[in-house]
Design an enzyme around this catalytic site. Structure first.
Site, PDB file in Angstrom:
ATOM      1  N   ASP A   1      -0.164   4.517  -1.423  1.00  0.00           N
ATOM      2  CA  ASP A   1       0.223   3.475  -2.367  1.00  0.00           C
ATOM      3  C   ASP A   1      -0.992   3.079  -3.202  1.00  0.00           C
ATOM      4  O   ASP A   1      -2.086   3.622  -3.029  1.00  0.00           O
ATOM      5  CB  ASP A   1       0.810   2.256  -1.649  1.00  0.00           C
ATOM      6  CG  ASP A   1      -0.155   1.650  -0.642  1.00  0.00           C
ATOM      7  OD1 ASP A   1      -1.316   2.094  -0.584  1.00  0.00           O
ATOM      8  OD2 ASP A   1       0.241   0.717   0.082  1.00  0.00           O
TER       9      ASP A   1
ATOM     10  N   ASP B   1      -3.153  -0.291  -4.458  1.00  0.00           N
ATOM     11  CA  ASP B   1      -3.424  -1.723  -4.280  1.00  0.00           C
ATOM     12  C   ASP B   1      -4.344  -2.198  -5.398  1.00  0.00           C
ATOM     13  O   ASP B   1      -5.440  -1.658  -5.574  1.00  0.00           O
ATOM     14  CB  ASP B   1      -4.088  -1.981  -2.923  1.00  0.00           C
ATOM     15  CG  ASP B   1      -3.201  -1.577  -1.761  1.00  0.00           C
ATOM     16  OD1 ASP B   1      -1.979  -1.750  -1.872  1.00  0.00           O
ATOM     17  OD2 ASP B   1      -3.732  -1.091  -0.741  1.00  0.00           O
TER      18      ASP B   1
ATOM     19  N   ASP C   1       1.016  -2.590  -5.076  1.00  0.00           N
ATOM     20  CA  ASP C   1       0.862  -3.993  -4.699  1.00  0.00           C
ATOM     21  C   ASP C   1      -0.074  -4.663  -5.698  1.00  0.00           C
ATOM     22  O   ASP C   1      -1.201  -4.195  -5.910  1.00  0.00           O
ATOM     23  CB  ASP C   1       0.278  -4.121  -3.296  1.00  0.00           C
ATOM     24  CG  ASP C   1       1.226  -3.607  -2.218  1.00  0.00           C
ATOM     25  OD1 ASP C   1       2.427  -3.486  -2.501  1.00  0.00           O
ATOM     26  OD2 ASP C   1       0.756  -3.321  -1.093  1.00  0.00           O
TER      27      ASP C   1
END
Length: 505
Positions: free
Chosen positions: A336, A338, A429
């Site tokens: 992912d 961040d 995120d």
């Protein structure tokens, strides 16, 4: 922080040379390629070390870290030769032997005389630091600090098979709700990742912390047979494989995956065929399952940074978007992305996240997003401020991004595979932090999990402090400690600074 010295004390030289021997070197050109300095931070301090490093480079000297194999001269202030050897080894040096073999170990006086002369002066006995001569044992070589935050752990290490085996049984333990066993195996793997040698025998583990009998048994099996029967049984078990696949779905945790397994569901197809009850996050996660479980490239992460920076600039010029997580630790791929967002003027960041998310959504970049407001109130609720919880309370948005693999055009029509449209779903995120808390947030969001967990354990048990992604609180003095950088946080804790690339515990 230690105060910055206004000038360097210069000792009287036997053969002084005029300052004009070499001109100033503002461009940082290396004039002495055969001389590579390493400045020992212990007792010198980060600020003074930075000042002396800049001075040396202006004079044409090359300065590198302790882990560089090119270092020829190690300069220390106020340390014995034995202390310098220990510090160098702890900071990744493989060229310094137990008896000081390797680069020259020198007192600061050699450095100051060289700076005054504008060139390396001849090394004399008075410059040299003595080192105790003793036989180096295997136990000497294998000393490893107890906490991950005291160890340097690179991405590439020498015990991959062993750590993969331990991490497998750690994951299985967590799947069964045994957090203590999971952490024990995970910590053992973390120790081996920092070990600078390849483990050949369980005897090599005699002086290592955090490696229990069960971990030793698994390690011994792998060393002797090339694999552990226990680990292979775990990997091939239906429960482990099912839990692992279910946990890969965005929005699915251990409890949900375990419940589905108990209900007799085994595959992603089973979830669809039996119309398992999914929340909105899980529905999107299942739809884009393949994309979300394919590696995210660094180039893709950087493209997302550019998109988010463009959105941020529209609403708050001067704000920064920082890529954190594994990519900041040097990884080229990840699961992912961040991102930390902050602005140097405290308070300007308030309300920014909702504007940014709305714009990204309107431009077709958002496939899913869940936004949470900042609930951190240090002045009103001290218990909240010093909570040991690993979750932070910033304005944050957990989202699934739609990124084009060819351009940054908005819009997305993928159905889970990317396919002909060259679009990809990526977990992103977004976290907005006040500038006064940015250093703590940057440290917390950089990871790794084991590094951060041990950093907080060290703070609590060794320093009587509570560290989280918002602040550092001294429980005995009852004061909050501010920090303008990660380096200052390490200084508050009395730890040598460890760069992000060395936090892969």
């Amino acid at each position: 922080m230690e105060p910055m010295m206004s000038q360097i004390p210069v000792k009287k030289k036997r053969h002084p040379q005029p300052e004009t021997t070499l001109p100033a070197n503002p461009a940082g050109h290396v004039c002495f390629p055969g001389v590579v300095l390493c400045l020992v931070e212990k007792r010198m301090g980060a600020s003074r070390k930075a000042f002396l490093t800049a001075l040396a480079r202006r004079k044409g000297f090359c300065v590198e870290g302790a882990n560089s194999e090119r270092v020829t001269h190690v300069v220390s202030e106020g340390n014995s030769g034995d202390e310098v050897v220990e510090w160098m080894k702890r900071n990744g040096s493989r060229s310094v032997g137990a008896a000081g073999s390797g680069p020259a170990l020198l007192d600061l006086s050699w450095f100051t005389e060289s700076m005054s002369a504008g060139q390396p002066v001849e090394i004399e006995p008075r410059h040299c630091l003595g080192v105790t001569v003793h036989a180096e044992t295997l136990e000497d070589r294998c000393q490893v600090a107890a906490y991950a935050c005291q160890r340097r752990t690179p991405l590439a290490h020498k015990n991959q098979l062993l750590t993969e085996a331990l991490e497998t049984v750690a994951e299985e333990a967590l799947f069964r709700g045994s957090e203590g066993r999971g952490l024990a195996f995970s910590r053992a793997a973390s120790v081996l990742k920092s070990f600078p040698w390849t483990v050949r025998s369980v005897k090599d583990l005699s002086s290592l912390p955090g490696i229990g009998e069960h971990s030793r048994k698994i390690i011994q099996e792998v060393l002797e047979d090339g694999a552990s029967a226990e680990v292979e049984n775990v990997r091939q078990s239906e429960r482990y494989q099912t839990m692992k696949n279910f946990k890969k779905i965005f929005g699915v945790g251990v409890k949900t995956a375990g419940r589905w397994y108990q209900e007799g569901l085994r595959t992603i197809s089973d979830l669809q065929a039996h119309h398992a009850k999914l929340n909105s996050a899980q529905q999107v996660g299942l739809l884009h399952y393949r994309d979300l479980n394919s590696p995210v490239k660094r180039s893709e992460a950087e493209a997302i940074v550019q998109v988010v920076q463009k959105a941020v600039d529209q609403f708050l010029p001067g704000a920064s978007v920082i890529l954190t997580g594994g990519f900041r630790r040097g990884k080229q791929t990840g699961h992912d992305v961040d991102l930390l967002i902050t602005h140097p003027t405290e308070g300007q960041e308030m309300g920014l996240l909702s504007k940014v998310v709305s714009w990204l959504d309107s431009q077709g970049f958002m496939l899913y997003h869940s936004t949470h407001r900042n609930s951190f109130q240090p002045l009103e609720d001290e218990e909240l401020s010093v909570s040991a919880t690993t979750m932070d309370r910033f304005d944050r948005c957990f989202s699934i991004f739609c990124l084009s693999s060819m351009t940054e055009e908005p819009g997305c029509e993928l159905k889970g595979s990317g396919g002909a449209h060259h679009r990809k779903a990526v977990r992103v995120d977004l976290v907005v932090t006040p500038y006064s808390q940015f250093s703590f947030a940057l440290l917390g969001w950089t990871g790794s999990k084991n590094f951060e967990r041990d950093l907080r354990r060290f703070s609590k048990y060794e320093k009587k402090m509570v560290l989280n992604s918002h602040t550092l609180y001294h429980t005995e003095k009852k004061i909050f400690l501010s920090a303008a950088s990660e380096e200052e946080i390490f200084q508050h804790l009395g730890l040598d600074f460890i760069s992000p690339e060395q936090r892969n515990a």
